[in-house]
Write a protein that holds these residues in place. Structure first.
Motif, PDB file in Angstrom:
ATOM      1  N   GLN A  30     120.459 -61.270 -33.151  1.00 48.96           N
ATOM      2  CA  GLN A  30     120.775 -60.195 -32.232  1.00 48.96           C
ATOM      3  C   GLN A  30     119.367 -59.965 -31.832  1.00 48.96           C
ATOM      4  O   GLN A  30     118.601 -59.341 -32.421  1.00 48.96           O
ATOM      5  CB  GLN A  30     121.541 -58.974 -32.486  1.00 48.96           C
ATOM      6  CG  GLN A  30     121.854 -58.031 -31.497  1.00 48.96           C
ATOM      7  CD  GLN A  30     122.550 -57.002 -32.027  1.00 48.96           C
ATOM      8  OE1 GLN A  30     123.368 -57.057 -33.240  1.00 48.96           O
ATOM      9  NE2 GLN A  30     122.913 -55.886 -31.127  1.00 48.96           N
ATOM     10  N   THR A  56     116.881 -48.014 -31.262  1.00 47.17           N
ATOM     11  CA  THR A  56     117.966 -48.440 -32.006  1.00 47.17           C
ATOM     12  C   THR A  56     118.281 -47.457 -32.928  1.00 47.17           C
ATOM     13  O   THR A  56     119.257 -47.606 -33.690  1.00 47.17           O
ATOM     14  CB  THR A  56     117.510 -49.893 -32.796  1.00 47.17           C
ATOM     15  OG1 THR A  56     116.275 -49.609 -33.524  1.00 47.17           O
ATOM     16  CG2 THR A  56     117.220 -51.148 -32.013  1.00 47.17           C
ATOM     17  N   PHE A 126     120.484 -59.973 -23.356  1.00 48.87           N
ATOM     18  CA  PHE A 126     121.884 -59.428 -23.513  1.00 48.87           C
ATOM     19  C   PHE A 126     122.670 -60.657 -23.291  1.00 48.87           C
ATOM     20  O   PHE A 126     123.790 -60.870 -23.905  1.00 48.87           O
ATOM     21  CB  PHE A 126     122.095 -58.544 -22.028  1.00 48.87           C
ATOM     22  CG  PHE A 126     123.634 -58.192 -21.764  1.00 48.87           C
ATOM     23  CD1 PHE A 126     124.002 -57.429 -22.587  1.00 48.87           C
ATOM     24  CD2 PHE A 126     124.478 -58.896 -20.746  1.00 48.87           C
ATOM     25  CE1 PHE A 126     125.433 -56.879 -22.362  1.00 48.87           C
ATOM     26  CE2 PHE A 126     125.553 -58.290 -20.612  1.00 48.87           C
ATOM     27  CZ  PHE A 126     126.221 -57.459 -21.509  1.00 48.87           C
ATOM     28  N   ASN A 129     122.932 -62.154 -26.790  1.00 44.28           N
ATOM     29  CA  ASN A 129     123.689 -61.378 -27.497  1.00 44.28           C
ATOM     30  C   ASN A 129     125.294 -61.579 -27.219  1.00 44.28           C
ATOM     31  O   ASN A 129     126.185 -61.688 -28.154  1.00 44.28           O
ATOM     32  CB  ASN A 129     123.303 -59.911 -27.620  1.00 44.28           C
ATOM     33  CG  ASN A 129     122.048 -59.637 -28.281  1.00 44.28           C
ATOM     34  OD1 ASN A 129     121.723 -60.760 -28.863  1.00 44.28           O
ATOM     35  ND2 ASN A 129     121.651 -58.695 -27.938  1.00 44.28           N
ATOM     36  N   VAL A 130     125.710 -61.770 -26.092  1.00 48.04           N
ATOM     37  CA  VAL A 130     127.178 -61.967 -25.486  1.00 48.04           C
ATOM     38  C   VAL A 130     127.616 -63.364 -26.075  1.00 48.04           C
ATOM     39  O   VAL A 130     128.663 -63.400 -26.791  1.00 48.04           O
ATOM     40  CB  VAL A 130     127.214 -61.721 -24.209  1.00 48.04           C
ATOM     41  CG1 VAL A 130     128.603 -62.118 -23.970  1.00 48.04           C
ATOM     42  CG2 VAL A 130     127.163 -60.285 -23.798  1.00 48.04           C
ATOM     43  N   HIS A 134     127.835 -60.514 -30.556  1.00 48.41           N
ATOM     44  CA  HIS A 134     127.298 -59.532 -31.099  1.00 48.41           C
ATOM     45  C   HIS A 134     127.910 -58.029 -30.559  1.00 48.41           C
ATOM     46  O   HIS A 134     127.841 -57.252 -31.134  1.00 48.41           O
ATOM     47  CB  HIS A 134     125.858 -59.459 -30.968  1.00 48.41           C
ATOM     48  CG  HIS A 134     125.196 -60.307 -31.760  1.00 48.41           C
ATOM     49  ND1 HIS A 134     125.191 -60.512 -33.149  1.00 48.41           N
ATOM     50  CD2 HIS A 134     124.468 -61.566 -31.471  1.00 48.41           C
ATOM     51  CE1 HIS A 134     124.558 -61.553 -33.611  1.00 48.41           C
ATOM     52  NE2 HIS A 134     124.025 -62.004 -32.764  1.00 48.41           N
ATOM     53  N   TYR A 135     128.397 -58.295 -29.404  1.00 44.31           N
ATOM     54  CA  TYR A 135     129.183 -57.376 -28.870  1.00 44.31           C
ATOM     55  C   TYR A 135     130.656 -57.376 -28.903  1.00 44.31           C
ATOM     56  O   TYR A 135     131.148 -58.575 -28.804  1.00 44.31           O
ATOM     57  CB  TYR A 135     128.565 -56.776 -27.202  1.00 44.31           C
ATOM     58  CG  TYR A 135     127.225 -56.838 -27.161  1.00 44.31           C
ATOM     59  CD1 TYR A 135     126.629 -55.705 -27.768  1.00 44.31           C
ATOM     60  CD2 TYR A 135     126.560 -57.376 -26.103  1.00 44.31           C
ATOM     61  CE1 TYR A 135     125.229 -55.424 -27.488  1.00 44.31           C
ATOM     62  CE2 TYR A 135     125.222 -57.243 -26.165  1.00 44.31           C
ATOM     63  CZ  TYR A 135     124.591 -56.442 -26.900  1.00 44.31           C
ATOM     64  OH  TYR A 135     123.213 -56.070 -26.497  1.00 44.31           O
ATOM     65  N   GLU A 136     131.572 -56.340 -28.801  1.00 44.31           N
ATOM     66  CA  GLU A 136     133.131 -56.486 -28.685  1.00 44.31           C
ATOM     67  C   GLU A 136     133.463 -56.808 -27.381  1.00 44.31           C
ATOM     68  O   GLU A 136     134.358 -56.180 -27.082  1.00 44.31           O
ATOM     69  CB  GLU A 136     133.527 -55.430 -29.536  1.00 44.31           C
ATOM     70  CG  GLU A 136     133.096 -55.103 -30.890  1.00 44.31           C
ATOM     71  CD  GLU A 136     134.011 -53.963 -31.435  1.00 44.31           C
ATOM     72  OE1 GLU A 136     134.940 -53.488 -30.843  1.00 44.31           O
ATOM     73  OE2 GLU A 136     133.357 -53.730 -32.507  1.00 44.31           O
ATOM     74  N   LEU A 137     132.768 -57.642 -26.792  1.00 41.45           N
ATOM     75  CA  LEU A 137     133.253 -58.089 -25.189  1.00 41.45           C
ATOM     76  C   LEU A 137     133.730 -59.686 -25.566  1.00 41.45           C
ATOM     77  O   LEU A 137     132.913 -60.628 -25.847  1.00 41.45           O
ATOM     78  CB  LEU A 137     132.197 -58.226 -24.364  1.00 41.45           C
ATOM     79  CG  LEU A 137     131.833 -56.914 -24.045  1.00 41.45           C
ATOM     80  CD1 LEU A 137     130.462 -56.996 -23.127  1.00 41.45           C
ATOM     81  CD2 LEU A 137     132.541 -56.012 -23.221  1.00 41.45           C
ATOM     82  N   ALA A 150     133.424 -61.755 -20.366  1.00 43.52           N
ATOM     83  CA  ALA A 150     132.692 -60.629 -20.640  1.00 43.52           C
ATOM     84  C   ALA A 150     131.994 -60.099 -19.582  1.00 43.52           C
ATOM     85  O   ALA A 150     132.061 -58.827 -19.424  1.00 43.52           O
ATOM     86  CB  ALA A 150     131.416 -60.894 -21.696  1.00 43.52           C
TER      87      ALA A 150
END
Length: 158
Positions: A30, A56, A126, A129-130, A134-137, A150
């Motif tokens: 990430q 962070t 971003f 990461n998507v 790493h994101y809840e998308l 996403a």
């Protein structure tokens, strides 16, 4: 966010001048933060770490860097409890990230401002990461559809 950060810098051309791009990636891949600076030195490294820690709100237990002379002083000042690793080949993971970033910047006609460089670097981080989930998308989607779904979800929210 992981407790091990890999930090490295690369350079890109912005408005005909070389700018340094500091990047931090955790052990899960990430992208933590990206920082664009006109100079590479103690002050820029300090600003990058202050920015990353402030964004962070976490402090890593281990920081992996190359053997640049600026990192030991900055890490001793800002992260005295963190273990600083500089072994050979330990930073290969983030070096591979630079290759993907520069491949994306290659076909472009060049960046005109530091701000646009920052936005492009953040957007690239971003997207990476998507894609990695790493994101809840759209985590239930297959990896090749995750990014499109996403962005569709984000367009509905905004």
């Amino acid at each position: 966010m992981g407790s091990r950060w890999q930090v490295d810098e690369t350079y890109v051309k912005v408005a005909g001048r070389w700018r340094y791009v500091y990047r931090a990636v955790d052990q899960f891949g990430q992208v933590i933060d990206v920082f664009v600076s006109p100079r590479r030195g103690l002050r820029a490294a300090r600003r990058f770490f202050q920015w990353a820690i402030g964004t962070t709100r976490t402090r890593p237990l281990e920081v992996v860097t190359d053997r640049a002379l600026t990192y030991p002083a900055v890490l001793e000042e800002l992260l005295p409890a963190a273990w600083h690793r500089t072994e050979r080949y330990a930073n290969n993971h983030i070096e591979a990230h630079h290759g993907r970033l520069k491949a994306r910047l290659g076909p472009m006609r060049g960046l005109k401002q530091d701000r646009s460089a920052r936005v492009i670097m953040d957007g690239h981080a971003f997207v990476q990461n998507v894609r990695r989930g790493h994101y809840e998308l759209a985590v239930e989607e297959p990896a090749n559809r995750r990014l499109a779904v996403a962005f569709h979800i984000l367009s509905l929210v905004i």
